[in-house]
Design a protein around this motif. Sequence first.
Motif, PDB file in Angstrom:
ATOM      1  N   VAL A  19      -3.262   9.536   0.897  1.00  0.00           N
ATOM      2  CA  VAL A  19      -3.108  10.265   2.156  1.00  0.00           C
ATOM      3  C   VAL A  19      -4.466  10.676   2.705  1.00  0.00           C
ATOM      4  O   VAL A  19      -4.734  10.542   3.903  1.00  0.00           O
ATOM      5  CB  VAL A  19      -2.208  11.503   1.950  1.00  0.00           C
ATOM      6  CG1 VAL A  19      -2.199  12.367   3.207  1.00  0.00           C
ATOM      7  CG2 VAL A  19      -0.792  11.074   1.587  1.00  0.00           C
ATOM      8  N   GLU A  20      -5.351  11.157   1.846  1.00  0.00           N
ATOM      9  CA  GLU A  20      -6.682  11.577   2.280  1.00  0.00           C
ATOM     10  C   GLU A  20      -7.456  10.429   2.914  1.00  0.00           C
ATOM     11  O   GLU A  20      -8.192  10.616   3.888  1.00  0.00           O
ATOM     12  CB  GLU A  20      -7.458  12.137   1.096  1.00  0.00           C
ATOM     13  CG  GLU A  20      -6.964  13.496   0.602  1.00  0.00           C
ATOM     14  CD  GLU A  20      -7.675  13.943  -0.667  1.00  0.00           C
ATOM     15  OE1 GLU A  20      -8.481  13.142  -1.202  1.00  0.00           O
ATOM     16  OE2 GLU A  20      -7.420  15.072  -1.125  1.00  0.00           O
ATOM     17  N   LEU A  21      -7.292   9.221   2.356  1.00  0.00           N
ATOM     18  CA  LEU A  21      -8.025   8.051   2.861  1.00  0.00           C
ATOM     19  C   LEU A  21      -7.274   7.311   3.958  1.00  0.00           C
ATOM     20  O   LEU A  21      -7.793   6.340   4.514  1.00  0.00           O
ATOM     21  CB  LEU A  21      -8.319   7.091   1.699  1.00  0.00           C
ATOM     22  CG  LEU A  21      -9.231   7.629   0.598  1.00  0.00           C
ATOM     23  CD1 LEU A  21      -9.425   6.577  -0.500  1.00  0.00           C
ATOM     24  CD2 LEU A  21     -10.589   8.054   1.160  1.00  0.00           C
ATOM     25  N   GLY A  22      -6.068   7.761   4.269  1.00  0.00           N
ATOM     26  CA  GLY A  22      -5.298   7.117   5.325  1.00  0.00           C
ATOM     27  C   GLY A  22      -4.849   5.723   4.964  1.00  0.00           C
ATOM     28  O   GLY A  22      -4.711   4.852   5.842  1.00  0.00           O
ATOM     29  N   GLU A  23      -4.593   5.475   3.694  1.00  0.00           N
ATOM     30  CA  GLU A  23      -4.187   4.145   3.234  1.00  0.00           C
ATOM     31  C   GLU A  23      -2.664   4.003   3.299  1.00  0.00           C
ATOM     32  O   GLU A  23      -1.938   4.936   2.960  1.00  0.00           O
ATOM     33  CB  GLU A  23      -4.655   3.905   1.798  1.00  0.00           C
ATOM     34  CG  GLU A  23      -6.156   3.920   1.628  1.00  0.00           C
ATOM     35  CD  GLU A  23      -6.569   3.823   0.159  1.00  0.00           C
ATOM     36  OE1 GLU A  23      -7.721   3.449  -0.104  1.00  0.00           O
ATOM     37  OE2 GLU A  23      -5.729   4.124  -0.725  1.00  0.00           O
ATOM     38  N   PRO A  24      -2.174   2.816   3.672  1.00  0.00           N
ATOM     39  CA  PRO A  24      -0.725   2.616   3.695  1.00  0.00           C
ATOM     40  C   PRO A  24      -0.148   2.287   2.326  1.00  0.00           C
ATOM     41  O   PRO A  24       1.066   2.338   2.127  1.00  0.00           O
ATOM     42  CB  PRO A  24      -0.547   1.427   4.651  1.00  0.00           C
ATOM     43  CG  PRO A  24      -1.826   0.658   4.516  1.00  0.00           C
ATOM     44  CD  PRO A  24      -2.896   1.682   4.277  1.00  0.00           C
ATOM     45  N   TYR A  25      -1.024   1.949   1.371  1.00  0.00           N
ATOM     46  CA  TYR A  25      -0.554   1.462   0.074  1.00  0.00           C
ATOM     47  C   TYR A  25      -1.626   1.736  -0.973  1.00  0.00           C
ATOM     48  O   TYR A  25      -2.811   1.528  -0.729  1.00  0.00           O
ATOM     49  CB  TYR A  25      -0.286  -0.046   0.181  1.00  0.00           C
ATOM     50  CG  TYR A  25      -0.012  -0.765  -1.126  1.00  0.00           C
ATOM     51  CD1 TYR A  25       1.291  -0.905  -1.600  1.00  0.00           C
ATOM     52  CD2 TYR A  25      -1.050  -1.329  -1.864  1.00  0.00           C
ATOM     53  CE1 TYR A  25       1.552  -1.574  -2.784  1.00  0.00           C
ATOM     54  CE2 TYR A  25      -0.796  -1.993  -3.053  1.00  0.00           C
ATOM     55  CZ  TYR A  25       0.508  -2.115  -3.509  1.00  0.00           C
ATOM     56  OH  TYR A  25       0.766  -2.766  -4.679  1.00  0.00           O
ATOM     57  N   ARG A  26      -1.211   2.208  -2.159  1.00  0.00           N
ATOM     58  CA  ARG A  26      -2.172   2.445  -3.229  1.00  0.00           C
ATOM     59  C   ARG A  26      -1.426   2.491  -4.558  1.00  0.00           C
ATOM     60  O   ARG A  26      -0.608   3.389  -4.788  1.00  0.00           O
ATOM     61  CB  ARG A  26      -2.924   3.762  -3.004  1.00  0.00           C
ATOM     62  CG  ARG A  26      -4.126   3.984  -3.948  1.00  0.00           C
ATOM     63  CD  ARG A  26      -4.813   5.303  -3.626  1.00  0.00           C
ATOM     64  NE  ARG A  26      -5.988   5.524  -4.463  1.00  0.00           N
ATOM     65  CZ  ARG A  26      -7.232   5.195  -4.119  1.00  0.00           C
ATOM     66  NH1 ARG A  26      -7.456   4.622  -2.950  1.00  0.00           N
ATOM     67  NH2 ARG A  26      -8.249   5.441  -4.932  1.00  0.00           N
ATOM     68  N   THR A  27      -1.663   1.523  -5.435  1.00  0.00           N
ATOM     69  CA  THR A  27      -1.044   1.479  -6.760  1.00  0.00           C
ATOM     70  C   THR A  27      -2.069   0.991  -7.771  1.00  0.00           C
ATOM     71  O   THR A  27      -3.090   0.394  -7.405  1.00  0.00           O
ATOM     72  CB  THR A  27       0.166   0.527  -6.811  1.00  0.00           C
ATOM     73  OG1 THR A  27      -0.286  -0.832  -6.667  1.00  0.00           O
ATOM     74  CG2 THR A  27       1.183   0.842  -5.728  1.00  0.00           C
ATOM     75  N   MET A  28      -1.788   1.220  -9.051  1.00  0.00           N
ATOM     76  CA  MET A  28      -2.669   0.714 -10.098  1.00  0.00           C
ATOM     77  C   MET A  28      -2.708  -0.809 -10.075  1.00  0.00           C
ATOM     78  O   MET A  28      -3.781  -1.421 -10.174  1.00  0.00           O
ATOM     79  CB  MET A  28      -2.200   1.212 -11.466  1.00  0.00           C
ATOM     80  CG  MET A  28      -3.028   0.685 -12.641  1.00  0.00           C
ATOM     81  SD  MET A  28      -4.773   1.174 -12.576  1.00  0.00           S
ATOM     82  CE  MET A  28      -4.639   2.887 -13.113  1.00  0.00           C
ATOM     83  N   LEU A  29      -1.538  -1.448  -9.936  1.00  0.00           N
ATOM     84  CA  LEU A  29      -1.515  -2.905  -9.878  1.00  0.00           C
ATOM     85  C   LEU A  29      -2.277  -3.410  -8.659  1.00  0.00           C
ATOM     86  O   LEU A  29      -2.967  -4.431  -8.723  1.00  0.00           O
ATOM     87  CB  LEU A  29      -0.068  -3.399  -9.851  1.00  0.00           C
ATOM     88  CG  LEU A  29       0.130  -4.914  -9.846  1.00  0.00           C
ATOM     89  CD1 LEU A  29      -0.531  -5.572 -11.059  1.00  0.00           C
ATOM     90  CD2 LEU A  29       1.619  -5.264  -9.811  1.00  0.00           C
ATOM     91  N   GLY A  30      -2.172  -2.685  -7.556  1.00  0.00           N
ATOM     92  CA  GLY A  30      -2.925  -3.075  -6.364  1.00  0.00           C
ATOM     93  C   GLY A  30      -4.426  -3.029  -6.589  1.00  0.00           C
ATOM     94  O   GLY A  30      -5.165  -3.909  -6.147  1.00  0.00           O
ATOM     95  N   HIS A  31      -4.904  -1.996  -7.291  1.00  0.00           N
ATOM     96  CA  HIS A  31      -6.332  -1.923  -7.622  1.00  0.00           C
ATOM     97  C   HIS A  31      -6.749  -3.150  -8.440  1.00  0.00           C
ATOM     98  O   HIS A  31      -7.791  -3.770  -8.184  1.00  0.00           O
ATOM     99  CB  HIS A  31      -6.619  -0.666  -8.440  1.00  0.00           C
ATOM    100  CG  HIS A  31      -6.586   0.606  -7.657  1.00  0.00           C
ATOM    101  ND1 HIS A  31      -7.219   0.756  -6.440  1.00  0.00           N
ATOM    102  CD2 HIS A  31      -6.002   1.806  -7.930  1.00  0.00           C
ATOM    103  CE1 HIS A  31      -7.025   1.990  -5.997  1.00  0.00           C
ATOM    104  NE2 HIS A  31      -6.294   2.642  -6.874  1.00  0.00           N
ATOM    105  N   LEU A  32      -5.959  -3.476  -9.448  1.00  0.00           N
ATOM    106  CA  LEU A  32      -6.303  -4.594 -10.324  1.00  0.00           C
ATOM    107  C   LEU A  32      -6.293  -5.918  -9.567  1.00  0.00           C
ATOM    108  O   LEU A  32      -7.170  -6.769  -9.772  1.00  0.00           O
ATOM    109  CB  LEU A  32      -5.337  -4.652 -11.503  1.00  0.00           C
ATOM    110  CG  LEU A  32      -5.480  -3.515 -12.520  1.00  0.00           C
ATOM    111  CD1 LEU A  32      -4.309  -3.522 -13.494  1.00  0.00           C
ATOM    112  CD2 LEU A  32      -6.792  -3.632 -13.285  1.00  0.00           C
TER     113      LEU A  32
END
Length: 333
Positions: A166-179
């Motif tokens: 929310v702070e970064l205004g991202e629509p999506y954020r998950t551990m798998l997404g980072h990887l």
Amino acid sequence: MRSFRCRVCENELFFGNSRCVACGTRLGFSRAERAIVPVDDDGRYVDHHGGRWWVCANVRLSGCTWVTTTQGGTCEACALTRTRPADGDGVGMAQLPAAESAKRHLVVELDSLGLPVVGRDEDPVGGLCFDMLSSVEENVVIGHADGVITIDLAESDDARRERVRVELGEPYRTMLGHLRHEVGHYLQYRLVTEGERLERCRELFGDETADYQAEIDRHYSEGPPEDWEDRYITTYATMHPFEDFAETFAHYLHISDTVDTAAAQGLVTIDPSAFSSFRDLVLGVWVPLSVALNQINRSMGKDDLYPFVIPEPVLDKLDFVASLATQGAGSGV
């Protein structure tokens, strides 16, 4: 995420299951067979050729059920982790299993697509490895450098991760997404190095030799270009050609895995491997499927499952990163 069948009782199993709830058989995952296999009370599995395998020694540490050829040894997926929290770091150790689970998912996905997973045992200089770091006592920056992927285990905490999103205004954020994003950097580093492939990559994503720090500074001071939605999948992709590639690659994996899962579960009737290009798969299957999934989420009062729009230039980029795979959509889990 495909389902499997218990080889003892035919009950349905899911990736990561350690025991069949129907017959009680203890289970392991065979990377060689891409299958869930039965193991005895000693954690041993004997394959069709008489080969002996044992459940990974990290089964209690991180919940890993993969089998390895060495009794008391760690599996190939766990061997990719170069650094983990100290045993005395209670917070970091509690966060480790979720990150390791996502990493195992990633490895199987890359295997299924025919993309290389070359560890440091094979290539000590540029092989793939993971530093799973705890940010309890230090600042951890998620990133990739020369085959080393650094992960902040605090991203395993749902509440913290959502706050950052929310702070970064991202629509999506998950551990798998980072990887998936960071392994995109790794595969560009390994596979896009010269010749026509490099030239085409620059045509689509831009010149990767542009000063990275300068581009970061520009991005955070000026923000994305006004017309970014016409050419990029996310605002983060506008930062630098490296980030555009990694973001696009992550979405390639998002789409491939979800379409394959939907096909395995009977949600789509078209065989994903029937499409001659990834572009056609996106337009023919993913766009209508993602719209339907978004509507289902909305009916439950939740945010869209896939809150992204794919413009025409991104279709070309997705086609390019998909071309790096040697076996097409394959048969993932």
